[in-house]
Motif scaffolding. Sequence first.
Motif, PDB file in Angstrom:
ATOM      1  N   ALA A  61       0.853  -1.192   0.000  1.00 28.47           N
ATOM      2  CA  ALA A  61       0.000   0.000   0.000  1.00 28.47           C
ATOM      3  C   ALA A  61       0.886   1.239   0.000  1.00 28.47           C
ATOM      4  O   ALA A  61       2.015   1.221   0.500  1.00 28.47           O
ATOM      5  N   PHE A  62       0.367   2.340  -0.574  1.00 24.30           N
ATOM      6  CA  PHE A  62       1.084   3.603  -0.501  1.00 24.30           C
ATOM      7  C   PHE A  62       0.094   4.727  -0.199  1.00 24.30           C
ATOM      8  O   PHE A  62      -1.044   4.714  -0.643  1.00 24.30           O
ATOM      9  N   PHE A  63       0.542   5.695   0.564  1.00 21.41           N
ATOM     10  CA  PHE A  63      -0.339   6.720   1.130  1.00 21.41           C
ATOM     11  C   PHE A  63       0.484   7.944   1.527  1.00 21.41           C
ATOM     12  O   PHE A  63       1.729   7.862   1.586  1.00 21.41           O
ATOM     13  N   PRO A  64      -0.186   9.113   1.794  1.00 23.22           N
ATOM     14  CA  PRO A  64      -1.610   9.444   1.686  1.00 23.22           C
ATOM     15  C   PRO A  64      -1.917  10.002   0.288  1.00 23.22           C
ATOM     16  O   PRO A  64      -1.457  11.086  -0.067  1.00 23.22           O
ATOM     17  N   MET A  65      -2.702   9.259  -0.482  1.00 21.74           N
ATOM     18  CA  MET A  65      -2.913   9.611  -1.880  1.00 21.74           C
ATOM     19  C   MET A  65      -3.928  10.726  -2.092  1.00 21.74           C
ATOM     20  O   MET A  65      -3.856  11.451  -3.087  1.00 21.74           O
ATOM     21  N   SER A  66      -4.884  10.891  -1.197  1.00 24.87           N
ATOM     22  CA  SER A  66      -5.829  12.005  -1.342  1.00 24.87           C
ATOM     23  C   SER A  66      -5.080  13.329  -1.245  1.00 24.87           C
ATOM     24  O   SER A  66      -5.347  14.269  -2.000  1.00 24.87           O
ATOM     25  N   TRP A  67      -4.127  13.374  -0.334  1.00 19.75           N
ATOM     26  CA  TRP A  67      -3.305  14.581  -0.204  1.00 19.75           C
ATOM     27  C   TRP A  67      -2.447  14.787  -1.448  1.00 19.75           C
ATOM     28  O   TRP A  67      -2.320  15.902  -1.954  1.00 19.75           O
ATOM     29  N   ALA A  68      -1.879  13.706  -1.973  1.00 17.22           N
ATOM     30  CA  ALA A  68      -0.993  13.817  -3.137  1.00 17.22           C
ATOM     31  C   ALA A  68      -1.746  14.262  -4.384  1.00 17.22           C
ATOM     32  O   ALA A  68      -1.271  15.126  -5.134  1.00 17.22           O
ATOM     33  N   ILE A  69      -2.940  13.690  -4.613  1.00 16.52           N
ATOM     34  CA  ILE A  69      -3.671  13.973  -5.845  1.00 16.52           C
ATOM     35  C   ILE A  69      -4.505  15.241  -5.742  1.00 16.52           C
ATOM     36  O   ILE A  69      -4.511  16.074  -6.660  1.00 16.52           O
ATOM     37  N   ASN A  70      -5.201  15.402  -4.607  1.00 20.95           N
ATOM     38  CA  ASN A  70      -6.138  16.532  -4.460  1.00 20.95           C
ATOM     39  C   ASN A  70      -5.632  17.644  -3.563  1.00 20.95           C
ATOM     40  O   ASN A  70      -6.297  18.671  -3.421  1.00 20.95           O
ATOM     41  N   ASN A  74      -4.379  16.917   5.518  1.00 26.90           N
ATOM     42  CA  ASN A  74      -4.330  15.668   6.263  1.00 26.90           C
ATOM     43  C   ASN A  74      -4.830  15.880   7.690  1.00 26.90           C
ATOM     44  O   ASN A  74      -4.278  16.689   8.430  1.00 26.90           O
ATOM     45  N   HIS A  75      -5.882  15.149   8.067  1.00 29.66           N
ATOM     46  CA  HIS A  75      -6.458  15.277   9.408  1.00 29.66           C
ATOM     47  C   HIS A  75      -6.179  14.055  10.282  1.00 29.66           C
ATOM     48  O   HIS A  75      -6.741  13.946  11.369  1.00 29.66           O
ATOM     49  N   TYR A  76      -5.323  13.147   9.820  1.00 27.39           N
ATOM     50  CA  TYR A  76      -5.133  11.883  10.534  1.00 27.39           C
ATOM     51  C   TYR A  76      -3.683  11.651  10.951  1.00 27.39           C
ATOM     52  O   TYR A  76      -2.751  12.186  10.357  1.00 27.39           O
ATOM     53  N   PHE A  77      -3.543  10.803  11.971  1.00 23.58           N
ATOM     54  CA  PHE A  77      -2.248  10.292  12.373  1.00 23.58           C
ATOM     55  C   PHE A  77      -2.018   8.966  11.632  1.00 23.58           C
ATOM     56  O   PHE A  77      -2.959   8.197  11.416  1.00 23.58           O
ATOM     57  N   PHE A  78      -0.769   8.706  11.266  1.00 30.16           N
ATOM     58  CA  PHE A  78      -0.375   7.430  10.675  1.00 30.16           C
ATOM     59  C   PHE A  78       0.718   6.855  11.567  1.00 30.16           C
ATOM     60  O   PHE A  78       1.790   7.464  11.705  1.00 30.16           O
ATOM     61  N   ALA A  89       8.708   8.628  -1.242  1.00 32.86           N
ATOM     62  CA  ALA A  89       8.896   9.331  -2.514  1.00 32.86           C
ATOM     63  C   ALA A  89       8.176  10.671  -2.495  1.00 32.86           C
ATOM     64  O   ALA A  89       7.146  10.822  -1.814  1.00 32.86           O
ATOM     65  N   PRO A  90       8.681  11.667  -3.238  1.00 34.45           N
ATOM     66  CA  PRO A  90       7.986  12.955  -3.337  1.00 34.45           C
ATOM     67  C   PRO A  90       6.610  12.782  -3.977  1.00 34.45           C
ATOM     68  O   PRO A  90       6.442  11.989  -4.912  1.00 34.45           O
ATOM     69  N   ALA A  91       5.624  13.529  -3.483  1.00 35.43           N
ATOM     70  CA  ALA A  91       4.255  13.401  -3.981  1.00 35.43           C
ATOM     71  C   ALA A  91       4.174  13.674  -5.477  1.00 35.43           C
ATOM     72  O   ALA A  91       3.477  12.967  -6.211  1.00 35.43           O
ATOM     73  N   GLU A  92       4.895  14.686  -5.951  1.00 37.17           N
ATOM     74  CA  GLU A  92       4.811  15.047  -7.370  1.00 37.17           C
ATOM     75  C   GLU A  92       5.355  13.935  -8.269  1.00 37.17           C
ATOM     76  O   GLU A  92       4.859  13.711  -9.378  1.00 37.17           O
ATOM     77  N   ASP A  93       6.364  13.203  -7.786  1.00 36.59           N
ATOM     78  CA  ASP A  93       6.900  12.078  -8.562  1.00 36.59           C
ATOM     79  C   ASP A  93       5.876  10.948  -8.653  1.00 36.59           C
ATOM     80  O   ASP A  93       5.732  10.310  -9.707  1.00 36.59           O
ATOM     81  N   LEU A 109      -7.256   2.659  -8.426  1.00 32.18           N
ATOM     82  CA  LEU A 109      -8.699   2.900  -8.416  1.00 32.18           C
ATOM     83  C   LEU A 109      -9.442   1.673  -7.900  1.00 32.18           C
ATOM     84  O   LEU A 109     -10.410   1.786  -7.131  1.00 32.18           O
ATOM     85  N   SER A 110      -8.990   0.486  -8.308  1.00 29.98           N
ATOM     86  CA  SER A 110      -9.604  -0.748  -7.838  1.00 29.98           C
ATOM     87  C   SER A 110      -9.475  -0.877  -6.328  1.00 29.98           C
ATOM     88  O   SER A 110     -10.431  -1.265  -5.635  1.00 29.98           O
ATOM     89  N   ARG A 111      -8.305  -0.527  -5.786  1.00 27.00           N
ATOM     90  CA  ARG A 111      -8.107  -0.582  -4.332  1.00 27.00           C
ATOM     91  C   ARG A 111      -9.031   0.399  -3.629  1.00 27.00           C
ATOM     92  O   ARG A 111      -9.587   0.093  -2.560  1.00 27.00           O
ATOM     93  N   VAL A 112      -9.176   1.587  -4.204  1.00 24.43           N
ATOM     94  CA  VAL A 112     -10.044   2.601  -3.599  1.00 24.43           C
ATOM     95  C   VAL A 112     -11.473   2.095  -3.508  1.00 24.43           C
ATOM     96  O   VAL A 112     -12.148   2.250  -2.478  1.00 24.43           O
TER      97      VAL A 112
END
Length: 211
Positions: A61-70, A74-78, A89-93, A109-112
């Motif tokens: 798994a890789f995250f946080p993708m909502s932050w990276a794409i949109n 971020n309102h959560y702890f990981f 990795a850098p979000a833009e990459d 998308l399937s995972r989402v």
Amino acid sequence: MSVIKDFFARYPTKTFAKGEVLIQAESEPPGIFYIREGRISQYDIASSGRTIVVNVFTPAAFFPMSWAINRTPNHYFFEAMTEVITYQAPAEDVVAFLRDNQDVLFDLLSRVYRGTDGLLRRIAHLMGGDSRTRLQFELLNAAYRFGETRPDGMVFVPLKESDLAQSSGLVRETVNRTIHRLKVAGLITVTHQGFILRDLAELERTLGDEL
């Protein structure tokens, strides 16, 4: 997908001890994490001070993708649930990689959608079920996501009662009583390392009895 792992393997490895926080709530993430080994919980802290787990990430798994794409704040702890090894990795990459690799984007998308289906089931059981239903759902969800199937067909789930309390929203006393009921019913066995689900089909069959 090996292409995803190969992409993230170009970036630095980060190791985290159990209980270490990778990303703080209300802070800018340092990048996108890809899990090579271990498990990570995503959680919020309620006004009462209770920890509410909303997701668990497992290897690949890789995250946080909502932050990276949109660029969603971020309102959560990981936090690392076990010792964790990741690539960062850098979000833009990562976003550029997804744009250039449609098969990878489709896989994401399937995972989402799988995650959304699980979230909708959780909401249904939280809103309409009793404590037994809620605990059974959390155990089954964990079994399907990162359970270890034994030769006898039973499934080991490496969680503690405290983990179930955080993911179900129930207090520890209620979790303890409900686990005892499931144990007496012969549906689970409790060990020091976690829970053994003796019959997934029966747990699924009785899941909605209280809905």
